[in-house]
Design a protein around this motif. Structure first.
Motif, mmCIF file in Angstrom:
data_model
loop_
_atom_site.group_PDB
_atom_site.id
_atom_site.type_symbol
_atom_site.label_atom_id
_atom_site.label_comp_id
_atom_site.label_asym_id
_atom_site.label_seq_id
_atom_site.Cartn_x
_atom_site.Cartn_y
_atom_site.Cartn_z
ATOM 1 N N ARG A 149 0.846 -1.181 0.000
ATOM 2 C CA ARG A 149 0.000 0.000 0.000
ATOM 3 C C ARG A 149 0.886 1.237 0.000
ATOM 4 O O ARG A 149 1.906 1.281 0.693
ATOM 5 C CB ARG A 149 -0.915 0.028 1.223
ATOM 6 C CG ARG A 149 -1.977 1.114 1.144
ATOM 7 C CD ARG A 149 -3.054 0.936 2.174
ATOM 8 N NE ARG A 149 -2.559 1.158 3.517
ATOM 9 C CZ ARG A 149 -3.326 1.124 4.597
ATOM 10 N NH1 ARG A 149 -4.610 0.846 4.482
ATOM 11 N NH2 ARG A 149 -2.824 1.329 5.785
ATOM 12 N N PRO A 150 0.552 2.262 -0.774
ATOM 13 C CA PRO A 150 1.415 3.449 -0.839
ATOM 14 C C PRO A 150 1.475 4.197 0.488
ATOM 15 O O PRO A 150 0.459 4.385 1.161
ATOM 16 C CB PRO A 150 0.764 4.302 -1.932
ATOM 17 C CG PRO A 150 -0.629 3.797 -2.067
ATOM 18 C CD PRO A 150 -0.587 2.353 -1.705
ATOM 19 N N GLU A 151 2.678 4.625 0.838
ATOM 20 C CA GLU A 151 2.922 5.434 2.025
ATOM 21 C C GLU A 151 3.510 6.772 1.584
ATOM 22 O O GLU A 151 3.917 6.946 0.436
ATOM 23 C CB GLU A 151 3.891 4.715 2.973
ATOM 24 C CG GLU A 151 3.476 3.316 3.367
ATOM 25 C CD GLU A 151 2.264 3.273 4.276
ATOM 26 O OE1 GLU A 151 1.843 4.354 4.751
ATOM 27 O OE2 GLU A 151 1.728 2.181 4.507
ATOM 28 N N LEU A 152 3.593 7.716 2.516
ATOM 29 C CA LEU A 152 4.153 9.020 2.183
ATOM 30 C C LEU A 152 5.590 8.903 1.669
ATOM 31 O O LEU A 152 6.022 9.673 0.807
ATOM 32 C CB LEU A 152 4.124 9.940 3.412
ATOM 33 C CG LEU A 152 2.766 10.545 3.782
ATOM 34 C CD1 LEU A 152 2.886 11.324 5.075
ATOM 35 C CD2 LEU A 152 2.233 11.433 2.673
ATOM 36 N N THR A 153 6.315 7.932 2.190
ATOM 37 C CA THR A 153 7.704 7.749 1.766
ATOM 38 C C THR A 153 7.822 7.256 0.323
ATOM 39 O O THR A 153 8.922 7.245 -0.238
ATOM 40 C CB THR A 153 8.409 6.752 2.704
ATOM 41 O OG1 THR A 153 7.602 5.571 2.822
ATOM 42 C CG2 THR A 153 8.608 7.349 4.083
ATOM 43 N N ASP A 154 6.713 6.857 -0.283
ATOM 44 C CA ASP A 154 6.727 6.387 -1.677
ATOM 45 C C ASP A 154 6.434 7.512 -2.673
ATOM 46 O O ASP A 154 6.383 7.277 -3.880
ATOM 47 C CB ASP A 154 5.687 5.269 -1.873
ATOM 48 C CG ASP A 154 5.961 4.070 -0.994
ATOM 49 O OD1 ASP A 154 7.121 3.624 -0.954
ATOM 50 O OD2 ASP A 154 5.011 3.587 -0.345
ATOM 51 N N ARG A 155 6.250 8.713 -2.165
ATOM 52 C CA ARG A 155 5.819 9.815 -3.040
ATOM 53 C C ARG A 155 6.793 10.066 -4.181
ATOM 54 O O ARG A 155 6.381 10.220 -5.339
ATOM 55 C CB ARG A 155 5.646 11.096 -2.222
ATOM 56 C CG ARG A 155 5.043 12.252 -3.023
ATOM 57 C CD ARG A 155 4.973 13.528 -2.218
ATOM 58 N NE ARG A 155 6.308 14.071 -2.003
ATOM 59 C CZ ARG A 155 6.573 15.103 -1.215
ATOM 60 N NH1 ARG A 155 5.595 15.685 -0.541
ATOM 61 N NH2 ARG A 155 7.805 15.550 -1.077
ATOM 62 N N ASP A 156 8.081 10.123 -3.873
ATOM 63 C CA ASP A 156 9.061 10.445 -4.920
ATOM 64 C C ASP A 156 9.055 9.398 -6.027
ATOM 65 O O ASP A 156 9.147 9.738 -7.214
ATOM 66 C CB ASP A 156 10.463 10.564 -4.319
ATOM 67 C CG ASP A 156 10.623 11.813 -3.453
ATOM 68 O OD1 ASP A 156 9.768 12.709 -3.548
ATOM 69 O OD2 ASP A 156 11.600 11.879 -2.681
#
Length: 459
Positions: free
Chosen positions: A158-165
């Motif tokens: 599941r996407p997390e904030l750390t995956d934004r880049d």
């Protein structure tokens, strides 16, 4: 479950003769605090006995807890035991209007579908839209999750904030005008649905694990996307799951036809099509076709004279927007409507994570009071997508005014087009969006193997 907050998610509940333990995942802005009241309780329905929290693990009660850099923290709450025959419980922080409340949490082990609101209707109701895919039961979703070569390699999460880049890199390098292709949209709605992503062989893949869904059209170089689709067909065949791609635009399908001539069918769904407008037109409302909109704006200005103002949303006024959103939620009966509730949770979380998600917003005041606000982001170099728009309906012209002012101050001159998302099949919303005269629609559909291809795959 119905809820008035998207900050907390129930991971699981353990029932024991001596206690009931609720395991929770909290999502909130990094380095900002949350607090859990010692008055938090569970109950079996509105008339059930209130069972107050005994203790917490990983979260001090009545104390400000500052969120880590990831924006996520796991903890558990221990309550007195519930009757073993209890089918559902409510988890309520306190009886104050703004305290978190999560209703109808299932204890039977039967997984209920969340209200999918705007995003869900982009990928739509399982039986109605994806029946052609033949994906109609939870068993299909389980098959799609079978361990094997693909699952071991792809490592979906599941996407997390750390995956934004990472996600932003793919979305910007391989742009689309679809409102679905922004990190904020993916991240905020993934809190509610079973959507995961993986970086696999130079492409970005999204899959929906819920019954009735498959994969989104991959993002990557054409040759890598083609190879990924070939592998998806192979994996789905091996697991006995019908092949299905969702959110496929006309441009995407044109590529499929080039790579695999005549192999696929596509069904476009009008309810999912994004409305795209010329930003300059929305800002000036020029021309005969938008004469009625200009009248709404002029009437608003006449009614309020010098007593209204527009502001860009910043850290200085963000909390005021949050409080306006809470008031809007209470005025519009969101707690009694699962879809409205889900959408409102996304709205509140977009405000909580406004800076972290690189969002852009604007607000409208009458006097000192915020009466409307809107939030969005760029989806590519020439298109800006408006995700959220809230206004008090008793302030005549507030919706028209915030629309015009936001585009004038934040979008026009920077982005040629403004995407105002889809109408989710609601007649009133469709009429309103059409009244602004879109220049084109971003149509999205579901792709399946055609009958001849199905027979070939079955051999």
């Amino acid at each position: 479950a119905f809820r008035n907050s998207g900050t907390l998610e129930i991971e699981r509940i353990e029932l024991a003769p001596e206690s009931t333990t609720v395991y929770i995942q909290a999502y909130f802005r990094p380095h900002n605090w949350i607090r859990i009241s010692s008055e938090t309780y569970i109950r079996a329905g509105a008339e059930g006995e209130k069972l107050t929290v005994r203790s917490a693990d990983g979260m001090p009660l009545d104390t400000e807890f500052y969120m880590p850099e990831t924006g996520r923290h796991d903890f558990s709450l221990s309550f007195p035991p519930v009757d073993p025959k209890t089918a559902k419980i409510d988890l309520i922080e306190s009886d104050c209007p703004d305290c978190f409340k999560i209703y109808d949490i299932d204890l039977t082990g039967k997984k209920a579908k969340p209200g999918r609101s705007a995003l869900a209707k982009k990928y739509k109701k399982t039986a109605k839209i994806h029946s052609k895919c033949g994906i109609l039961t939870d068993s299909t979703a389980k098959k799609r999750n079978m361990e094997g070569f693909f699952m071991a390699e792809a490592k979906f999460k599941r996407p997390e904030l750390t995956d934004r880049d990472l996600i932003d890199f793919y979305f910007k390098k391989y742009p689309s005008r679809s409102c679905d292709r922004t990190f904020a949209n993916v991240y905020l709605w993934a809190r509610f649905y079973e959507v995961e992503f993986a970086q696999y062989n130079n492409v970005l893949l999204f899959r929906d694990n819920s019954a009735g869904y498959g994969y989104a059209f991959p993002a990557g170089e054409d040759e890598d996307v083609k190879a990924a689709i070939e592998n998806i067909m192979k994996w789905e065949k091996e697991k006995g799951v019908p092949f299905c791609l969702y959110g496929v635009t006309k441009e995407n399908f044109a590529k499929l036809e080039t790579w695999f001539p005549g192999k696929f069918d596509i069904t476009y769904h009008r309810d999912e099509a994004d409305y795209v407008y010329e930003s300059e037109k929305l800002a000036t409302l020029s021309g005969k076709k938008l004469h009625g909109k200009r009248n709404h704006v002029n009437k608003f200005k006449a009614l309020h004279g010098d007593n209204w103002s527009y502001e860009t949303i910043t850290e200085d006024n963000l909390e005021e927007c949050f409080q306006m959103a809470l008031k809007w939620r209470n005025l519009n009966g969101c707690e009694d409507d699962e879809e409205k509730n889900s959408e409102m949770c996304v709205t509140l979380n977009s405000l909580r994570l406004y800076k972290e998600l690189n969002l852009i917003g604007g607000l409208l005041r009458v006097g000192d009071e915020i009466v409307a606000f809107t939030i969005g982001e760029a989806v590519n170099d020439d298109t800006f997508v408006v995700h959220i728009e809230k206004a008090y309906v008793d302030i005549e012209g507030a919706y028209t005014m915030i629309n015009q002012q936001f585009v004038e101050h934040e979008i026009a001159g920077k982005y040629k087009y403004t995407n105002r998302e889809d109408d989710v099949g609601e007649e009133g919303l469709r009429k309103a969006k059409l009244s602004y005269k879109p220049v084109f629609m971003v149509e999205k559909g579901v792709v399946t193997l055609n009958e001849d291809s199905k027979k070939e795959c079955a051999k």
